[in-house]
Scaffold this motif. Sequence first.
Motif, PDB file in Angstrom:
ATOM      1  N   ALA A 139      27.853  98.843  48.402  1.00  0.00           N
ATOM      2  CA  ALA A 139      28.530  98.019  49.409  1.00  0.00           C
ATOM      3  C   ALA A 139      28.917  96.663  48.814  1.00  0.00           C
ATOM      4  O   ALA A 139      28.261  96.158  47.893  1.00  0.00           O
ATOM      5  CB  ALA A 139      27.626  97.816  50.618  1.00  0.00           C
ATOM      6  N   ARG A 140      29.976  96.094  49.347  1.00  0.00           N
ATOM      7  CA  ARG A 140      30.452  94.790  48.862  1.00  0.00           C
ATOM      8  C   ARG A 140      29.567  93.670  49.401  1.00  0.00           C
ATOM      9  O   ARG A 140      29.032  93.756  50.494  1.00  0.00           O
ATOM     10  CB  ARG A 140      31.884  94.563  49.306  1.00  0.00           C
ATOM     11  N   ALA A 147      30.683  92.088  52.715  1.00  0.00           N
ATOM     12  CA  ALA A 147      30.473  92.922  53.899  1.00  0.00           C
ATOM     13  C   ALA A 147      29.132  92.598  54.550  1.00  0.00           C
ATOM     14  O   ALA A 147      29.013  92.634  55.779  1.00  0.00           O
ATOM     15  CB  ALA A 147      30.543  94.398  53.533  1.00  0.00           C
ATOM     16  N   TYR A 148      28.138  92.264  53.762  1.00  0.00           N
ATOM     17  CA  TYR A 148      26.840  91.886  54.318  1.00  0.00           C
ATOM     18  C   TYR A 148      26.961  90.607  55.139  1.00  0.00           C
ATOM     19  O   TYR A 148      26.395  90.498  56.222  1.00  0.00           O
ATOM     20  CB  TYR A 148      25.811  91.685  53.201  1.00  0.00           C
ATOM     21  N   LYS A 195      23.108  90.998  50.117  1.00  0.00           N
ATOM     22  CA  LYS A 195      23.040  92.216  49.313  1.00  0.00           C
ATOM     23  C   LYS A 195      21.844  92.168  48.381  1.00  0.00           C
ATOM     24  O   LYS A 195      21.130  93.170  48.222  1.00  0.00           O
ATOM     25  CB  LYS A 195      24.336  92.384  48.523  1.00  0.00           C
ATOM     26  N   ARG A 251      23.533  99.809  57.345  1.00  0.00           N
ATOM     27  CA  ARG A 251      24.624 100.651  56.846  1.00  0.00           C
ATOM     28  C   ARG A 251      25.740 100.868  57.872  1.00  0.00           C
ATOM     29  O   ARG A 251      26.920 100.746  57.528  1.00  0.00           O
ATOM     30  CB  ARG A 251      24.073 101.979  56.348  1.00  0.00           C
ATOM     31  N   LEU A 309      27.757  97.702  58.004  1.00  0.00           N
ATOM     32  CA  LEU A 309      28.582  97.534  56.811  1.00  0.00           C
ATOM     33  C   LEU A 309      29.804  98.440  56.856  1.00  0.00           C
ATOM     34  O   LEU A 309      30.901  98.031  56.474  1.00  0.00           O
ATOM     35  CB  LEU A 309      27.763  97.834  55.548  1.00  0.00           C
ATOM     36  N   ARG A 310      29.622  99.662  57.304  1.00  0.00           N
ATOM     37  CA  ARG A 310      30.750 100.599  57.395  1.00  0.00           C
ATOM     38  C   ARG A 310      31.773 100.129  58.420  1.00  0.00           C
ATOM     39  O   ARG A 310      32.977 100.269  58.215  1.00  0.00           O
ATOM     40  CB  ARG A 310      30.258 101.996  57.749  1.00  0.00           C
ATOM     41  N   SER A 328      33.648  97.093  56.855  1.00  0.00           N
ATOM     42  CA  SER A 328      34.514  97.413  55.724  1.00  0.00           C
ATOM     43  C   SER A 328      35.517  98.513  56.043  1.00  0.00           C
ATOM     44  O   SER A 328      36.275  98.917  55.173  1.00  0.00           O
ATOM     45  CB  SER A 328      33.667  97.818  54.521  1.00  0.00           C
TER      46      SER A 328
END
Length: 112
Positions: free
Chosen positions: A32-33, A36-37, A45, A83, A86-87, A90
């Motif tokens: 993950a970028r 994004a966190y 991250k 998760r 984050l999805r 992003s």
Amino acid sequence: MLRAGFEFGLWTILNLVFIGTSVTALIMAAMAREDAYRAADKKTKSFWLVILGVTVAVNLFLSVLFLSIAGLIATIVFFVDVRPALRQVSGGGRRRGGSSSDGPYGPYNGGR
């Protein structure tokens, strides 16, 4: 004798499950970028990489039940809370090449 073999086998299976889930979470956290966190308003991250990395190390080398369960809880929190956020941030929930009006069986045009 039979009881000792069963307990060893059960513990081995649980340990393999703990290792598999924690390694999977670590790989997903690493992919993950960083931004994004922050956008998902989650910890950084590097925080998740350290937590999940320690979990993998504990499951591989120490094999202490209490620490393994604590690591499993951290892994579950990552899968259930971090998760999906984050999805969503992003854009990982949409199919590639589709539009936002696509339904499960193709484009939805509102009956037109």
